[in-house]
Scaffold this active site. Structure first.
Site, PDB file in Angstrom:
ATOM      1  N   GLU A   1       0.812  -1.206   0.000  1.00  0.00           N
ATOM      2  CA  GLU A   1       0.000   0.000   0.000  1.00  0.00           C
ATOM      3  C   GLU A   1       0.852   1.266   0.000  1.00  0.00           C
ATOM      4  O   GLU A   1       0.527   2.238  -0.675  1.00  0.00           O
ATOM      5  CB  GLU A   1      -0.954   0.011   1.196  1.00  0.00           C
ATOM      6  CG  GLU A   1      -2.048  -1.038   1.118  1.00  0.00           C
ATOM      7  CD  GLU A   1      -2.916  -0.909  -0.136  1.00  0.00           C
ATOM      8  OE1 GLU A   1      -2.947   0.182  -0.730  1.00  0.00           O
ATOM      9  OE2 GLU A   1      -3.542  -1.898  -0.531  1.00  0.00           O
TER      10      GLU A   1
ATOM     11  N   TYR B   1      -6.133   6.810   3.765  1.00  0.00           N
ATOM     12  CA  TYR B   1      -6.319   5.744   2.781  1.00  0.00           C
ATOM     13  C   TYR B   1      -5.607   4.456   3.205  1.00  0.00           C
ATOM     14  O   TYR B   1      -6.205   3.371   3.235  1.00  0.00           O
ATOM     15  CB  TYR B   1      -5.834   6.150   1.375  1.00  0.00           C
ATOM     16  CG  TYR B   1      -5.660   4.908   0.544  1.00  0.00           C
ATOM     17  CD1 TYR B   1      -6.771   4.242   0.035  1.00  0.00           C
ATOM     18  CD2 TYR B   1      -4.409   4.320   0.373  1.00  0.00           C
ATOM     19  CE1 TYR B   1      -6.640   3.045  -0.652  1.00  0.00           C
ATOM     20  CE2 TYR B   1      -4.266   3.129  -0.307  1.00  0.00           C
ATOM     21  CZ  TYR B   1      -5.382   2.499  -0.824  1.00  0.00           C
ATOM     22  OH  TYR B   1      -5.244   1.304  -1.471  1.00  0.00           O
TER      23      TYR B   1
ATOM     24  N   ASP C   1      -9.887   5.525  -2.442  1.00  0.00           N
ATOM     25  CA  ASP C   1      -8.695   5.985  -3.138  1.00  0.00           C
ATOM     26  C   ASP C   1      -9.117   6.703  -4.417  1.00  0.00           C
ATOM     27  O   ASP C   1     -10.302   6.917  -4.662  1.00  0.00           O
ATOM     28  CB  ASP C   1      -7.764   4.805  -3.454  1.00  0.00           C
ATOM     29  CG  ASP C   1      -8.271   4.014  -4.637  1.00  0.00           C
ATOM     30  OD1 ASP C   1      -9.508   3.918  -4.787  1.00  0.00           O
ATOM     31  OD2 ASP C   1      -7.455   3.501  -5.420  1.00  0.00           O
TER      32      ASP C   1
END
Length: 301
Positions: A45, A128, A146
DNA sequence: GACTCGTGGAC
DNA sequence: TGTCCAAGAGT
């Protein structure tokens, strides 16, 4: 002229179609494997922040092989993380990931924390990423918003060609409202919408014929009107500090030996003041470690 | 909120 | 060729 039902009113149909599409069309990405650890998910991520999947994947594999746990990374020098970051861009992310690994060793017994507040407290983990780790690594029922999700919902629900420049509260609320009630479905839902945005509902030249919910799309129903909202200012590149920093960092990344300042002068010869300014900022950021004799290296322990 | 922060591919 | 864009975060 027939009116299509609002996507919100047909939430379950939306969920069914998109999750079904995902089961069939999703890319086989390593961090999505059942065997992927929370740490592996977190690393992916952070690497994927503003960096395309195709460039992340090989670097992610190297990282996980070299540092399979937060403790492993925490045991290396931050400069090793910056070096292994390669050309993914935004190299401060490598430093933050390293700092996050140190924090996990210190505060969480070397494990990735599971609560939103603990995740948010980690360096490099914002709204996020905290939501993504919560949902993808731990299977929590968390709305993940996102840039892909924002664009998909902007079109599907709001009938706009693209999302606004910055995230709004309304988008969070919408994503939360569309989240499946059942935990098992919610787990797949987020990544499925993201994948839709990455493969079908793309920014330029969307592939609407391939979209499983094109008959429910407000933007398509309105004949795809051009976006007329506020515009995101484009980012200049040539001659900027960012380009200068990138050039200077590339010099240090290319060698393990300390680099004399004269070599950095040669790498950015056009503007002495700018080079000095960027050099200072790189040191301030912790990306450059100054050494005696006007030399620099990536930060050691 | 507005800025800043890398990099490279697509069109 | 220059512009746009890519699973954002920190200040």
């Amino acid at each position: 002229m027939s009116e299509i039902p609002s996507p919100l009113a047909r939430r379950s149909l939306l969920q069914q179609r998109i999750v079904g599409w995902y089961a069939k069309e999703a890319r086989d990405l390593p961090w999505r494997a059942r065997s992927a650890s929370p740490w592996a998910v977190l690393v992916s991520e952070v690497m994927l922040q503003q960096t395309p999947v195709v460039r992340v994947e090989p670097v992610w594999r190297e990282w996980l092989e070299r540092w399979p746990t937060p403790a492993a990374l925490a045991g290396s020098a931050p400069g090793d993380a910056v070096h292994a970051w390669g050309r993914l861009g935004y190299p401060r992310r490598a430093l933050r990931l390293h700092a996050a690994a140190v924090a996990m060793v210190q505060r969480h017994s070397g494990e990735v924390p599971t609560t939103p507040s603990e995740l948010l407290a980690l360096p490099g983990v914002g709204a996020y990423t905290a939501a993504a780790v919560s949902a993808f690594a731990f299977g929590h029922r968390t709305a993940v918003v996102d840039t892909n999700v924002r664009r998909v919902f902007a079109r599907l629900v709001d009938g706009a060609g693209q999302a606004a420049p910055s995230l709004t509260r309304a988008e969070i609320d919408l994503a939360t409202a569309l989240l499946p009630d059942e935990v098992g479905e919610a787990r797949v839902w987020g990544v499925a919408v993201m994948e839709m945005g990455a493969l079908v509902c793309v920014a330029r030249s969307p592939r609407c014929p391939d979209c499983p919910v094109n008959d429910l799309c407000a933007w398509r129903a309105a004949n795809q009107p051009t976006y007329d909202g506020p515009v995101r200012p484009s980012q200049p590149w040539h001659g900027t500090d960012r380009q200068c920093r990138g050039v200077l960092l590339a010099v240090l990344r290319a060698t393990k030996k300390p680099v004399p300042a004269t070599e950095l002068d040669a790498a950015w010869p056009t503007d002495d003041a700018q080079r000095d300014r960027c050099l200072d900022s790189l040191v301030t950021d912790g990306l450059f470690e100054p050494l005696p004799g006007s030399r620099f290296r990536l930060p050691g322990r």
